[in-house]
Scaffold this motif. Structure first.
Motif, PDB file in Angstrom:
ATOM      1  N   VAL A   1       0.876  -1.173   0.000  1.00 45.79           N
ATOM      2  CA  VAL A   1       0.000   0.000   0.000  1.00 45.79           C
ATOM      3  C   VAL A   1       0.914   1.224   0.000  1.00 45.79           C
ATOM      4  O   VAL A   1       1.805   1.326   0.850  1.00 45.79           O
ATOM      5  CB  VAL A   1      -0.909   0.019   1.241  1.00 45.79           C
ATOM      6  CG1 VAL A   1      -1.690   1.333   1.321  1.00 45.79           C
ATOM      7  CG2 VAL A   1      -1.853  -1.183   1.220  1.00 45.79           C
ATOM      8  N   PRO A   2       0.763   2.148  -0.952  1.00 45.53           N
ATOM      9  CA  PRO A   2       1.680   3.301  -1.029  1.00 45.53           C
ATOM     10  C   PRO A   2       1.725   4.100   0.266  1.00 45.53           C
ATOM     11  O   PRO A   2       0.703   4.326   0.923  1.00 45.53           O
ATOM     12  CB  PRO A   2       1.098   4.129  -2.177  1.00 45.53           C
ATOM     13  CG  PRO A   2       0.377   3.128  -3.025  1.00 45.53           C
ATOM     14  CD  PRO A   2      -0.192   2.127  -2.066  1.00 45.53           C
ATOM     15  N   ALA A   3       2.935   4.513   0.626  1.00 45.75           N
ATOM     16  CA  ALA A   3       3.147   5.335   1.816  1.00 45.75           C
ATOM     17  C   ALA A   3       2.948   6.795   1.449  1.00 45.75           C
ATOM     18  O   ALA A   3       3.474   7.260   0.444  1.00 45.75           O
ATOM     19  CB  ALA A   3       4.555   5.111   2.352  1.00 45.75           C
ATOM     20  N   THR A   4       2.200   7.518   2.257  1.00 42.11           N
ATOM     21  CA  THR A   4       1.962   8.943   1.986  1.00 42.11           C
ATOM     22  C   THR A   4       2.202   9.761   3.253  1.00 42.11           C
ATOM     23  O   THR A   4       3.255  10.341   3.430  1.00 42.11           O
ATOM     24  CB  THR A   4       0.531   9.170   1.451  1.00 42.11           C
ATOM     25  OG1 THR A   4      -0.403   8.551   2.353  1.00 42.11           O
ATOM     26  CG2 THR A   4       0.359   8.559   0.066  1.00 42.11           C
ATOM     27  N   GLU A   5       1.240   9.761   4.158  1.00 40.95           N
ATOM     28  CA  GLU A   5       1.295  10.635   5.326  1.00 40.95           C
ATOM     29  C   GLU A   5       2.426  10.276   6.297  1.00 40.95           C
ATOM     30  O   GLU A   5       2.836  11.104   7.102  1.00 40.95           O
ATOM     31  CB  GLU A   5      -0.045  10.597   6.071  1.00 40.95           C
ATOM     32  CG  GLU A   5      -1.210  11.164   5.262  1.00 40.95           C
ATOM     33  CD  GLU A   5      -2.522  11.085   6.025  1.00 40.95           C
ATOM     34  OE1 GLU A   5      -2.464  10.859   7.256  1.00 40.95           O
ATOM     35  OE2 GLU A   5      -3.572  11.251   5.413  1.00 40.95           O
ATOM     36  N   GLU A   6       2.919   9.058   6.242  1.00 40.06           N
ATOM     37  CA  GLU A   6       3.954   8.640   7.197  1.00 40.06           C
ATOM     38  C   GLU A   6       5.350   9.081   6.774  1.00 40.06           C
ATOM     39  O   GLU A   6       6.314   8.871   7.513  1.00 40.06           O
ATOM     40  CB  GLU A   6       3.936   7.125   7.350  1.00 40.06           C
ATOM     41  CG  GLU A   6       4.490   6.401   6.140  1.00 40.06           C
ATOM     42  CD  GLU A   6       4.070   4.955   6.069  1.00 40.06           C
ATOM     43  OE1 GLU A   6       4.957   4.096   6.066  1.00 40.06           O
ATOM     44  OE2 GLU A   6       2.854   4.677   6.021  1.00 40.06           O
ATOM     45  N   CYS A   7       5.488   9.675   5.590  1.00 37.91           N
ATOM     46  CA  CYS A   7       6.803  10.060   5.075  1.00 37.91           C
ATOM     47  C   CYS A   7       7.027  11.559   5.255  1.00 37.91           C
ATOM     48  O   CYS A   7       6.243  12.387   4.772  1.00 37.91           O
ATOM     49  CB  CYS A   7       6.933   9.692   3.598  1.00 37.91           C
ATOM     50  SG  CYS A   7       6.870   7.918   3.313  1.00 37.91           S
ATOM     51  N   ILE A   8       8.100  11.901   5.922  1.00 29.75           N
ATOM     52  CA  ILE A   8       8.435  13.293   6.173  1.00 29.75           C
ATOM     53  C   ILE A   8       8.859  13.968   4.867  1.00 29.75           C
ATOM     54  O   ILE A   8       9.451  13.327   3.992  1.00 29.75           O
ATOM     55  CB  ILE A   8       9.564  13.382   7.230  1.00 29.75           C
ATOM     56  CG1 ILE A   8       9.819  14.822   7.672  1.00 29.75           C
ATOM     57  CG2 ILE A   8      10.843  12.719   6.724  1.00 29.75           C
ATOM     58  CD1 ILE A   8      10.751  14.924   8.877  1.00 29.75           C
ATOM     59  N   ALA A   9       8.534  15.245   4.719  1.00 33.11           N
ATOM     60  CA  ALA A   9       8.947  15.995   3.537  1.00 33.11           C
ATOM     61  C   ALA A   9      10.475  16.095   3.506  1.00 33.11           C
ATOM     62  O   ALA A   9      11.111  16.285   4.547  1.00 33.11           O
ATOM     63  CB  ALA A   9       8.320  17.380   3.538  1.00 33.11           C
ATOM     64  N   PHE A  10      11.060  15.967   2.341  1.00 38.04           N
ATOM     65  CA  PHE A  10      12.515  15.953   2.205  1.00 38.04           C
ATOM     66  C   PHE A  10      13.128  17.196   2.846  1.00 38.04           C
ATOM     67  O   PHE A  10      14.093  17.113   3.608  1.00 38.04           O
ATOM     68  CB  PHE A  10      12.897  15.869   0.721  1.00 38.04           C
ATOM     69  CG  PHE A  10      14.334  15.524   0.478  1.00 38.04           C
ATOM     70  CD1 PHE A  10      14.728  14.210   0.302  1.00 38.04           C
ATOM     71  CD2 PHE A  10      15.304  16.508   0.433  1.00 38.04           C
ATOM     72  CE1 PHE A  10      16.058  13.878   0.097  1.00 38.04           C
ATOM     73  CE2 PHE A  10      16.632  16.200   0.218  1.00 38.04           C
ATOM     74  CZ  PHE A  10      17.016  14.876   0.048  1.00 38.04           C
ATOM     75  N   GLN A  11      12.571  18.359   2.549  1.00 40.79           N
ATOM     76  CA  GLN A  11      13.127  19.604   3.083  1.00 40.79           C
ATOM     77  C   GLN A  11      13.029  19.656   4.606  1.00 40.79           C
ATOM     78  O   GLN A  11      13.937  20.168   5.279  1.00 40.79           O
ATOM     79  CB  GLN A  11      12.407  20.815   2.471  1.00 40.79           C
ATOM     80  CG  GLN A  11      12.605  20.977   0.973  1.00 40.79           C
ATOM     81  CD  GLN A  11      11.568  20.228   0.140  1.00 40.79           C
ATOM     82  OE1 GLN A  11      10.895  19.309   0.645  1.00 40.79           O
ATOM     83  NE2 GLN A  11      11.423  20.607  -1.117  1.00 40.79           N
ATOM     84  N   ASP A  12      11.932  19.108   5.156  1.00 38.35           N
ATOM     85  CA  ASP A  12      11.773  19.086   6.615  1.00 38.35           C
ATOM     86  C   ASP A  12      12.790  18.149   7.261  1.00 38.35           C
ATOM     87  O   ASP A  12      13.282  18.413   8.368  1.00 38.35           O
ATOM     88  CB  ASP A  12      10.355  18.646   6.988  1.00 38.35           C
ATOM     89  CG  ASP A  12       9.312  19.689   6.628  1.00 38.35           C
ATOM     90  OD1 ASP A  12       9.692  20.863   6.408  1.00 38.35           O
ATOM     91  OD2 ASP A  12       8.121  19.329   6.552  1.00 38.35           O
ATOM     92  N   LEU A  13      13.120  17.067   6.568  1.00 37.01           N
ATOM     93  CA  LEU A  13      14.103  16.130   7.095  1.00 37.01           C
ATOM     94  C   LEU A  13      15.488  16.766   7.137  1.00 37.01           C
ATOM     95  O   LEU A  13      16.243  16.574   8.099  1.00 37.01           O
ATOM     96  CB  LEU A  13      14.135  14.860   6.243  1.00 37.01           C
ATOM     97  CG  LEU A  13      15.096  13.764   6.715  1.00 37.01           C
ATOM     98  CD1 LEU A  13      14.757  13.290   8.127  1.00 37.01           C
ATOM     99  CD2 LEU A  13      15.090  12.582   5.742  1.00 37.01           C
ATOM    100  N   VAL A  14      15.828  17.525   6.103  1.00 41.11           N
ATOM    101  CA  VAL A  14      17.122  18.226   6.090  1.00 41.11           C
ATOM    102  C   VAL A  14      17.216  19.164   7.288  1.00 41.11           C
ATOM    103  O   VAL A  14      18.227  19.199   8.004  1.00 41.11           O
ATOM    104  CB  VAL A  14      17.299  19.012   4.773  1.00 41.11           C
ATOM    105  CG1 VAL A  14      18.549  19.890   4.845  1.00 41.11           C
ATOM    106  CG2 VAL A  14      17.406  18.059   3.585  1.00 41.11           C
ATOM    107  N   LYS A  15      16.151  19.915   7.538  1.00 43.23           N
ATOM    108  CA  LYS A  15      16.132  20.849   8.668  1.00 43.23           C
ATOM    109  C   LYS A  15      16.229  20.107  10.000  1.00 43.23           C
ATOM    110  O   LYS A  15      16.922  20.541  10.923  1.00 43.23           O
ATOM    111  CB  LYS A  15      14.849  21.694   8.632  1.00 43.23           C
ATOM    112  CG  LYS A  15      14.770  22.663   7.465  1.00 43.23           C
ATOM    113  CD  LYS A  15      13.426  23.379   7.453  1.00 43.23           C
ATOM    114  CE  LYS A  15      13.287  24.287   6.226  1.00 43.23           C
ATOM    115  NZ  LYS A  15      11.924  24.889   6.153  1.00 43.23           N
TER     116      LYS A  15
END
Length: 399
Positions: free
Chosen positions: A262-276
């Motif tokens: 089942v595709p992951a959507t809401e559980e994945c942090i935004a790339f830019q937020d992860l960098v921060k």
């Protein structure tokens, strides 16, 4: 006593129910040694999974096994969880092993130039794996704060995938219950994550219960219609195989994930937020290079193309977004792939970190390729990670 049997007896002690018991048992085991393991300073491994994601090893047991194989250093790397890191560091201190702590997660590439592209995630385009390396102890609480709700979102998807497994297994009378069969084989109540491997491990146990160890290979081929190569068939046909459930799990992961995913959507942090976030906690965010796969070392990935066709563009994106490192596994790629990768790391000023993805009892903690002079700097890099985390080690007892 046979070395394997002896190690299994030790692992029972080091996989005791609580961190306090595990650490106390480690001190007893090491204190009672008649001779210490041979030290092999030419090796390092910064990508060891524990029971806080999926692995046969508690953080304490992982340290013991790393030391037992000759490693002077060890790095923890669990999915969506940093919960095992404090125990891992304390175990390292008891064992005299240098430790480095991190965790891996998936990030949503929307808003980057790689949006919608298939990178290092075999299961879903537009979502990539990232490794948060060298997390200081002062950052553990913040990472848990961010990822605790994401683990809950992941479990919503895990339940849907459990339903998909049940639809697939209905003709064979196999039924999984997420609460009864899956959660108990995880560390979810203690801050751990539940991954696809947990679902497929629970399924593997059901198959073994149904077919028996001696009938496992016949069930996989005859009932599930999965063709096994000779090596795998031999392993799944051996009722004395001590790694049987992990070998079966490898087949399930390679063959069934695409059917239940089942595709992951809401559980994945935004790339830019992860960098921060990585910058905020003082960690080194790394892109885990997978590279085009021909013959999977671990047997759980099919031959497929990943980043190699657009690797230069990927490095440009990583630099633009503020990623500071790349991590890779020398055993999994060709010499040509890794030479190209190292050249790009140098051009873009990326820290290089290595580690072999250990999550099965069959796997070794040691990557023999690190003996090659081409990779010597990866061992040196590990000691630099350990040094930058050293001042942050707490001597307090785990509460």
């Amino acid at each position: 006593m046979d070395k394997f049997v002896e190690r299994q007896e030790v692992l029972k002690l080091l996989n005791a129910p609580t961190p306090e018991e595990r650490l106390a048992n480690l001190a007893i085991v090491i204190g009672g040694e008649k001779e210490h393991p041979e030290v092999k300073p030419q090796y390092a491994n910064n990508h060891i999974h524990t029971i806080y994601s999926f692995s046969p090893y508690s953080p304490t047991a992982a340290i013991y096994c790393a030391r037992d194989e000759g490693l002077e250093t060890a790095g923890i790397m669990d999915h969506d969880s940093i919960a095992g890191a404090e125990e891992f560091r304390k175990a390292g201190k008891i064992a005299g092993i240098g430790t480095t702590c991190g965790m891996e997660c998936r990030a949503d590439l929307s808003g980057t130039r790689m949006a919608g592209r298939k990178l290092n995630n075999p299961d879903q385009a537009g979502i990539c794996y990232m490794a948060i390396h060298s997390v200081p102890a002062s950052g553990f609480a913040r990472l848990n704060e961010v990822f605790a709700p994401l683990r809950e979102k992941r479990n919503e998807r895990n339940r849907k995938m459990t339903e998909n497994i049940n639809r697939l297994m209905e003709p064979f009378g196999i039924v999984l219950d997420f609460d009864r069969d899956v959660i108990p084989i995880s560390q979810y109540p203690n801050g751990g994550s539940i991954t696809e491997r947990h679902l497929l491990c629970a399924l593997s146990q059901k198959i073994l219960d149904k077919a028996g160890k001696e009938g496992c290979a016949d069930f996989v081929e005859g009932k599930l219609g999965i063709t096994l190569n000779e090596k795998t068939k031999e392993r799944l046909s051996d009722p004395e195989n001590p790694h049987l459930i992990y070998d079966l799990l490898g087949v399930m992961k390679a063959e069934l994930v695409s059917k239940i995913y089942v595709p992951a959507t809401e559980e994945c942090i935004a790339f830019q937020d992860l960098v921060k976030l990585a910058d905020e906690v003082g960690a080194i965010l790394c892109y885990p290079y997978l590279g085009d796969v021909t013959d999977s070392v671990t047997g759980d990935k099919k031959a497929a193309k990943f980043e190699d066709d657009f690797l230069d563009e990927l490095f440009e994106m990583l630099k633009e977004e503020g990623v500071h490192g790349v991590t890779y596994m020398p055993a999994r790629n060709t010499k040509e792939q890794l030479t190209r990768l190292q050249k790009l790391c140098q051009e873009y000023g990326m820290t290089e970190i290595s580690g072999e993805d250990v999550n099965s009892s069959r796997q070794s903690m040691i990557c023999p390729q690190l003996e090659d002079p081409q990779f010597k700097h990866l061992v040196d890099a590990t000691w630099k990670l350990i040094e930058r985390e050293k001042d942050d080690v707490s001597d307090e007892t785990i509460s």
